[in-house]
Design a protein around this motif. Structure first.
Motif, PDB file in Angstrom:
ATOM      1  N   CYS A 143      45.670  38.319  39.575  1.00  0.00           N
ATOM      2  CA  CYS A 143      45.404  39.140  40.677  1.00  0.00           C
ATOM      3  C   CYS A 143      46.385  40.538  40.487  1.00  0.00           C
ATOM      4  CB  CYS A 143      46.047  38.633  41.936  1.00  0.00           C
ATOM      5  SG  CYS A 143      45.479  39.904  43.377  1.00  0.00           S
ATOM      6  N   ALA A 144      47.623  40.215  39.879  1.00  0.00           N
ATOM      7  CA  ALA A 144      48.476  41.566  39.409  1.00  0.00           C
ATOM      8  C   ALA A 144      47.980  42.288  38.460  1.00  0.00           C
ATOM      9  CB  ALA A 144      49.939  40.985  39.278  1.00  0.00           C
ATOM     10  N   VAL A 145      47.247  41.682  37.611  1.00  0.00           N
ATOM     11  CA  VAL A 145      46.623  42.443  36.425  1.00  0.00           C
ATOM     12  C   VAL A 145      45.622  43.406  37.026  1.00  0.00           C
ATOM     13  CG1 VAL A 145      45.157  42.344  34.269  1.00  0.00           C
ATOM     14  CG2 VAL A 145      47.331  40.732  34.613  1.00  0.00           C
ATOM     15  N   ARG A 202      48.851  34.519  40.996  1.00  0.00           N
ATOM     16  CA  ARG A 202      49.538  35.906  41.221  1.00  0.00           C
ATOM     17  C   ARG A 202      49.375  36.752  40.011  1.00  0.00           C
ATOM     18  NH1 ARG A 202      55.442  34.747  43.688  1.00  0.00           N
ATOM     19  NH2 ARG A 202      54.842  34.362  45.684  1.00  0.00           N
ATOM     20  N   GLU A 203      49.362  36.286  38.880  1.00  0.00           N
ATOM     21  CA  GLU A 203      49.067  37.365  37.537  1.00  0.00           C
ATOM     22  C   GLU A 203      47.738  37.687  37.371  1.00  0.00           C
ATOM     23  OE1 GLU A 203      50.456  39.660  34.810  1.00  0.00           O
ATOM     24  OE2 GLU A 203      51.848  38.332  36.214  1.00  0.00           O
ATOM     25  N   ARG A 216      46.930  46.284  39.228  1.00  0.00           N
ATOM     26  CA  ARG A 216      47.544  47.414  38.082  1.00  0.00           C
ATOM     27  C   ARG A 216      46.442  48.054  37.623  1.00  0.00           C
ATOM     28  NH1 ARG A 216      51.567  43.303  37.192  1.00  0.00           N
ATOM     29  NH2 ARG A 216      50.421  42.443  35.159  1.00  0.00           N
TER      30      ARG A 216
END
Length: 135
Positions: free
Chosen positions: A76-78, A73-74, A81
């Motif tokens: 991908c989230a970076v 998740r992280e 964003r």
């Protein structure tokens, strides 16, 4: 000009929605069946058909998931964003209805051409941003 942006633009002008137009450009690179990609992104045009998140951005988020989703998740989230920040840096909103105005079907050829050009600008921006980010 960016080849990915040119291809995405052409796909939209051929009748694909904004999300499909972005996602289809990356199918070969990430091993996604184009028919599956087309079906997956079908409901995302027009801000998920209700004027919310720009469909081009939705398609871009799907591309990020193809590359980074398996990392968790992280990561991908970076990347999501980064994509969103680049769009925000150039456009006043992330919402389709705010970018395009009321969600109506343009009636005249001139209205249809103007709407097409406007959408293609957002599609090109997302495709170019993804290319700059290494997608």
């Amino acid at each position: 000009m960016n080849e990915l942006a040119d291809r995405a633009d052409a796909l939209h002008r051929q009748g694909h929605n904004c999300a499909q137009s972005v996602l289809l450009c990356f199918c070969e690179k990430y091993g996604l069946d184009p028919a599956l990609a087309d079906a997956m992104a079908c409901g995302l045009g027009g801000g998920a058909r209700c004027g919310e998140l720009c469909g081009a951005l939705s398609g871009g988020v799907l591309v990020v998931g193809l590359k980074k989703g398996a990392e968790g998740r992280e990561p991908c989230a970076v990347e999501v964003r980064k994509l969103i920040a680049a769009f925000r840096g150039r456009e006043p909103s992330l919402r389709c209805a705010e970018l395009l105005g009321p969600l109506y079907v343009p009636q005249t050829p001139e209205e249809r051409a103007a709407r097409m050009d406007q959408c293609c600008g957002y599609i090109r921006l997302v495709a170019e941003t993804l290319a700059q980010l290494g997608y």
